[in-house]
Design an enzyme around this catalytic site. Structure first.
Site, PDB file in Angstrom:
ATOM      1  N   ARG A  51       0.929  -1.145  -0.109  1.00 43.26           N
ATOM      2  CA  ARG A  51      -0.077   0.030  -0.151  1.00 43.26           C
ATOM      3  C   ARG A  51       0.925   1.403   0.017  1.00 43.26           C
ATOM      4  O   ARG A  51       0.365   2.098  -0.644  1.00 43.26           O
ATOM      5  CB  ARG A  51      -0.886   0.008   1.368  1.00 43.26           C
ATOM      6  CG  ARG A  51      -2.311  -0.479   0.837  1.00 43.26           C
ATOM      7  CD  ARG A  51      -3.232  -0.364   2.378  1.00 43.26           C
ATOM      8  NE  ARG A  51      -2.402  -0.876   3.333  1.00 43.26           N
ATOM      9  CZ  ARG A  51      -2.665  -1.435   4.229  1.00 43.26           C
ATOM     10  NH1 ARG A  51      -4.198  -1.486   4.565  1.00 43.26           N
ATOM     11  NH2 ARG A  51      -2.022  -1.850   5.480  1.00 43.26           N
ATOM     12  N   LYS A 148       1.676 -19.254   6.563  1.00 48.93           N
ATOM     13  CA  LYS A 148       0.972 -19.680   7.988  1.00 48.93           C
ATOM     14  C   LYS A 148       0.642 -18.273   8.364  1.00 48.93           C
ATOM     15  O   LYS A 148       1.244 -17.662   8.354  1.00 48.93           O
ATOM     16  CB  LYS A 148       1.418 -20.672   8.759  1.00 48.93           C
ATOM     17  CG  LYS A 148       2.609 -20.321   9.928  1.00 48.93           C
ATOM     18  CD  LYS A 148       3.035 -21.162  10.652  1.00 48.93           C
ATOM     19  CE  LYS A 148       2.346 -21.007  11.974  1.00 48.93           C
ATOM     20  NZ  LYS A 148       3.248 -20.091  12.694  1.00 48.93           N
ATOM     21  N   ASP A 177       5.573 -23.933   5.258  1.00 52.66           N
ATOM     22  CA  ASP A 177       6.051 -24.276   6.632  1.00 52.66           C
ATOM     23  C   ASP A 177       7.427 -23.963   6.908  1.00 52.66           C
ATOM     24  O   ASP A 177       8.151 -24.967   6.338  1.00 52.66           O
ATOM     25  CB  ASP A 177       5.188 -25.565   7.086  1.00 52.66           C
ATOM     26  CG  ASP A 177       5.524 -25.965   8.658  1.00 52.66           C
ATOM     27  OD1 ASP A 177       6.681 -25.498   9.025  1.00 52.66           O
ATOM     28  OD2 ASP A 177       4.669 -26.230   9.274  1.00 52.66           O
ATOM     29  N   HIS A 178       7.984 -23.120   7.355  1.00 50.82           N
ATOM     30  CA  HIS A 178       9.402 -22.591   7.334  1.00 50.82           C
ATOM     31  C   HIS A 178      10.199 -23.860   7.956  1.00 50.82           C
ATOM     32  O   HIS A 178      11.302 -24.144   7.621  1.00 50.82           O
ATOM     33  CB  HIS A 178       9.843 -21.349   7.644  1.00 50.82           C
ATOM     34  CG  HIS A 178       9.839 -21.324   9.267  1.00 50.82           C
ATOM     35  ND1 HIS A 178       8.723 -21.110  10.066  1.00 50.82           N
ATOM     36  CD2 HIS A 178      10.976 -21.293  10.066  1.00 50.82           C
ATOM     37  CE1 HIS A 178       9.381 -20.830  11.367  1.00 50.82           C
ATOM     38  NE2 HIS A 178      10.350 -21.097  11.229  1.00 50.82           N
ATOM     39  N   LYS A 182      13.967 -25.941   6.811  1.00 49.50           N
ATOM     40  CA  LYS A 182      15.286 -26.116   7.502  1.00 49.50           C
ATOM     41  C   LYS A 182      16.223 -27.382   7.169  1.00 49.50           C
ATOM     42  O   LYS A 182      15.609 -28.445   7.057  1.00 49.50           O
ATOM     43  CB  LYS A 182      14.882 -26.484   9.005  1.00 49.50           C
ATOM     44  CG  LYS A 182      14.528 -25.079   9.835  1.00 49.50           C
ATOM     45  CD  LYS A 182      14.200 -25.337  11.272  1.00 49.50           C
ATOM     46  CE  LYS A 182      13.387 -23.963  11.930  1.00 49.50           C
ATOM     47  NZ  LYS A 182      14.230 -23.143  12.343  1.00 49.50           N
ATOM     48  N   GLU A 216      11.639 -22.781  22.952  1.00 46.18           N
ATOM     49  CA  GLU A 216      12.160 -21.493  22.776  1.00 46.18           C
ATOM     50  C   GLU A 216      12.453 -20.554  23.998  1.00 46.18           C
ATOM     51  O   GLU A 216      11.663 -20.752  24.916  1.00 46.18           O
ATOM     52  CB  GLU A 216      11.018 -20.755  21.923  1.00 46.18           C
ATOM     53  CG  GLU A 216      10.669 -21.367  20.589  1.00 46.18           C
ATOM     54  CD  GLU A 216       9.855 -20.486  19.632  1.00 46.18           C
ATOM     55  OE1 GLU A 216      10.340 -19.756  18.841  1.00 46.18           O
ATOM     56  OE2 GLU A 216       8.684 -20.595  19.938  1.00 46.18           O
ATOM     57  N   ASP A 235      -0.089 -22.160  16.634  1.00 45.37           N
ATOM     58  CA  ASP A 235       1.008 -21.449  16.318  1.00 45.37           C
ATOM     59  C   ASP A 235       2.190 -22.573  16.102  1.00 45.37           C
ATOM     60  O   ASP A 235       2.864 -22.103  15.029  1.00 45.37           O
ATOM     61  CB  ASP A 235       1.481 -20.305  17.302  1.00 45.37           C
ATOM     62  CG  ASP A 235       2.744 -19.670  16.866  1.00 45.37           C
ATOM     63  OD1 ASP A 235       2.609 -18.960  15.608  1.00 45.37           O
ATOM     64  OD2 ASP A 235       3.693 -19.620  17.540  1.00 45.37           O
ATOM     65  N   HIS A 240       4.248 -26.866  12.596  1.00 48.26           N
ATOM     66  CA  HIS A 240       5.748 -27.111  12.612  1.00 48.26           C
ATOM     67  C   HIS A 240       5.845 -28.495  13.292  1.00 48.26           C
ATOM     68  O   HIS A 240       6.718 -29.486  12.810  1.00 48.26           O
ATOM     69  CB  HIS A 240       6.405 -26.190  13.413  1.00 48.26           C
ATOM     70  CG  HIS A 240       6.214 -24.921  13.045  1.00 48.26           C
ATOM     71  ND1 HIS A 240       6.181 -24.706  11.608  1.00 48.26           N
ATOM     72  CD2 HIS A 240       6.480 -23.633  13.480  1.00 48.26           C
ATOM     73  CE1 HIS A 240       6.135 -23.236  11.379  1.00 48.26           C
ATOM     74  NE2 HIS A 240       6.202 -22.504  12.588  1.00 48.26           N
ATOM     75  N   LYS A 331       7.253 -21.519  24.778  1.00 47.61           N
ATOM     76  CA  LYS A 331       8.054 -19.901  24.871  1.00 47.61           C
ATOM     77  C   LYS A 331       8.409 -20.048  26.250  1.00 47.61           C
ATOM     78  O   LYS A 331       7.961 -20.289  27.301  1.00 47.61           O
ATOM     79  CB  LYS A 331       7.131 -18.755  24.844  1.00 47.61           C
ATOM     80  CG  LYS A 331       6.151 -19.055  23.329  1.00 47.61           C
ATOM     81  CD  LYS A 331       6.847 -18.332  22.354  1.00 47.61           C
ATOM     82  CE  LYS A 331       5.969 -18.480  21.237  1.00 47.61           C
ATOM     83  NZ  LYS A 331       6.879 -18.717  19.710  1.00 47.61           N
TER      84      LYS A 331
HETATM   85  C1  BG6 Z   1       6.739 -19.519  13.820  1.00 50.37           C
HETATM   86  C2  BG6 Z   1       6.036 -19.074  15.165  1.00 50.37           C
HETATM   87  O1  BG6 Z   1       6.191 -20.063  12.956  1.00 50.37           O
HETATM   88  O2  BG6 Z   1       7.948 -20.183  14.137  1.00 50.37           O
HETATM   89  C3  BG6 Z   1       6.799 -18.522  16.172  1.00 50.37           C
HETATM   90  O3  BG6 Z   1       4.951 -18.206  14.652  1.00 50.37           O
HETATM   91  C4  BG6 Z   1       8.011 -19.244  16.481  1.00 50.37           C
HETATM   92  O4  BG6 Z   1       5.929 -18.411  17.450  1.00 50.37           O
HETATM   93  C5  BG6 Z   1       8.759 -19.594  15.238  1.00 50.37           C
HETATM   94  O5  BG6 Z   1       8.771 -18.345  17.417  1.00 50.37           O
HETATM   95  C6  BG6 Z   1       9.946 -20.596  15.673  1.00 50.37           C
HETATM   96  O6  BG6 Z   1      10.767 -20.499  14.402  1.00 50.37           O
HETATM   97  P1  BG6 Z   1      12.039 -20.813  14.601  1.00 50.37           P
HETATM   98  O7  BG6 Z   1      12.684 -21.029  13.191  1.00 50.37           O
HETATM   99  O8  BG6 Z   1      12.891 -19.798  15.410  1.00 50.37           O
HETATM  100  O9  BG6 Z   1      12.253 -22.266  15.262  1.00 50.37           O
END
Ligand code: BG6
Length: 484
Positions: A51, A148, A177-178, A182, A216, A235, A240, A331
């Site tokens: 935007r 996501k 889905d990242h 990895k 985390e 989340d 994941h 977390k």
């Molecule tokens: C994200 C979540 O998809 O993945 C976050 O929304 C999380 O809450 C993160 O912290 C963790 O990713 P990574 O790559 O740091 O393990």
């Protein structure tokens, strides 16, 4: 070591939400690294679309600043950065109106690979997809990339799938889905299907149980508004952790192809049993010396959202019946550590008189940090004094094993974006997979909402609530220690 960078075809990549957080932190710094590695062919272009009323020079400056802030060592290559910046363009666009679309149509070429990254709220997916067609920008080979959260339950995920499907074929849709990008997550498949050693033992005859931990240290500060509506289940688990579970539990696919891998993952999700309420522990972090409580971070003093979850899951198929899969994520825990542990059964019979200790092989795959594999084996304690047995680790840290010349590991996003350009969907989620994952998580979430379940408090910097420890202790087992 020989570089294995395979150049992709020339492309136009349009990033809707090109001025947003994800674009500046991950997508563009990642593309810059791919550019420096020689993977991005000359003539390829990246077009930011958002935007903000910026021009090309303004966007280029924004990305220079983003690379300076979020890039790694490569940001010092100023000559390279300027060459990369030349590939950038920008269009101020109105996703729900007509502004900017004619300009975008004039920029995006039809004779190169086209990819459209929807780094925007899902409520805009339909508008973008429709306008890409009415303005004749997208074609039958275009790829679209979505992030996501893919819905917040089965109904919303289905609606999103339908919206996308009314404009694009499934083979054009890349759901990120990242975790699948990895390097070490891909290694799960290499370890399982590239070695003779493990696969024959990978079943309920030999495996006692499996643990998946994604811990985390960060809290939810800064993104509390999003997180409080989501919680650890939506989340982290629905995407994941379930992906990790699938890769650990699936049958060997006939080949490493997109549908072969995704078919096998889908079967795992469909075989997951409903989880009993007493096999789910939800937690919320309390205030600690290093930070505020979850409720303060989320700015919701009455929040019942979980920042931690532990569950005992079962997969009802021939391979896994009777083998518990314990999963947990949270977390503000004591260390950042993601690990999958396969605990093998005790020996059926010990031939060593006087040896009363329990010896079991434990295979632990460390995903992050300090990526590697650790296999606990039993050996004779050296020296005289009879056959005394001890358990020792066969520990391989990939960084040590591969040596200083090992190729730099690409970030998950870099890898995945290049897979989009290459047209390889293996590491992306298929629509039916996402829906199956929600079909499993929805009743669990609905169940605790109906029970008004209150998450248990846990100390920031701990391993989670006591109840999570008790849940596994009741089965005569214990969690792996969480350590960095
Ligand atoms: C994200 C979540 O998809 O993945 C976050 O929304 C999380 O809450 C993160 O912290 C963790 O990713 P990574 O790559 O740091 O393990």
């Amino acid at each position: 070591m020989v570089s294995r960078v395979i150049p992709v075809e020339t492309f136009d990549l349009v990033i809707f939400g090109g001025t947003g957080d994800l674009a500046r932190r991950k997508i563009l710094p990642g593309l810059f690294r791919r550019f420096l590695s020689g993977q991005m062919p000359d003539g390829s272009r990246i077009i930011g679309a958002a935007r903000s009323d910026l021009d090309r020079a303004g966007y280029q400056q924004m990305i220079r600043d983003a690379v300076a802030e979020f890039g790694g060592a490569e940001k010092n290559d100023t000559k390279g950065l300027e060459a990369f910046i030349e590939a950038l363009d920008y269009v101020a666009i109105d996703a729900k109106g007509e502004g900017g679309w004619a300009q975008l149509a004039g920029l995006v070429r039809q004779d190169v690979v086209q990819a459209f990254y929807f780094s925007v709220a899902p409520s805009l997916f339909g508008d973008l997809a429709e306008r890409l067609h009415t303005h004749k920008i997208a074609n039958a080979e275009s790829r679209i990339v979505v992030e996501k959260p893919f819905g917040r339950d089965l109904d919303t995920a289905r609606a999103l799938n339908e919206t996308l499907a009314s404009h694009f074929d499934e083979r054009q849709i890349y759901r990120i889905d990242h975790y699948l990008g990895k390097e070490t997550v891909q290694n799960l498949m290499a370890v399982r299907f590239g070695n003779m050693l493990f696969e024959p033992l990978w079943n309920n005859h030999y495996v006692d149980h499996i643990q998946i931990t994604v811990a985390e240290t960060v809290g939810v500060g800064g993104r509390g508004a999003y997180y409080d509506k989501s919680g650890a289940m939506r989340d982290m688990v629905q995407n994941h952790l379930m992906q990790l579970l699938c890769l650990i539990a699936m049958e060997p696919p006939s080949q490493f192809g997109a549908d072969e891998v995704r078919d096998e993952k889908l079967k795992v999700i469909r075989a997951l049993q409903p989880v009993e309420p007493h096999h789910i522990v939800r937690g919320q972090y309390d205030a600690g010396p290093d930070g505020p409580s979850y409720r303060e971070d989320a700015e919701n003093p009455r929040s019942f959202t979980e920042s931690f979850i532990a569950m005992k899951c079962e997969i009802a198929n021939w391979r896994w019946a009777g083998v518990p899969f314990y999963m947990r994520t949270g977390k503000r825990m004591k260390a950042r550590s993601s690990e999958i542990t396969v605990v093998f059964k005790d020996l059926g019979h010990s031939i060593f008189e006087g040896d009363e200790a329990r010896h079991r092989n434990i295979l632990s795959i460390r995903l992050q940090p300090n990526e590697g594999i650790d296999l606990q084996v039993t050996i004779k304690e050296p020296g005289p004094g009879g056959m005394r047995l001890i358990d020792v680790p066969l520990d391989m840290t990939f960084a040590d094993a591969l040596g200083p010349d090992a190729e730099e590991v690409p970030d998950a996003y870099e890898r995945l974006i290049m897979d989009v350009i290459r047209g390889n969907q293996t590491l992306f989620m298929r629509g039916d997979e996402v829906e199956a994952a929600w079909s499993w998580t929805d009743p669990l979430i609905n169940g605790w909402e109906a029970r008004n379940d209150v998450p248990k408090l846990y100390d920031a910097g701990s391993a989670g609530p006591e109840d999570a420890l008790a849940m596994i202790h009741r089965d005569g087992r214990r969690w792996r220690e969480i350590k960095a």
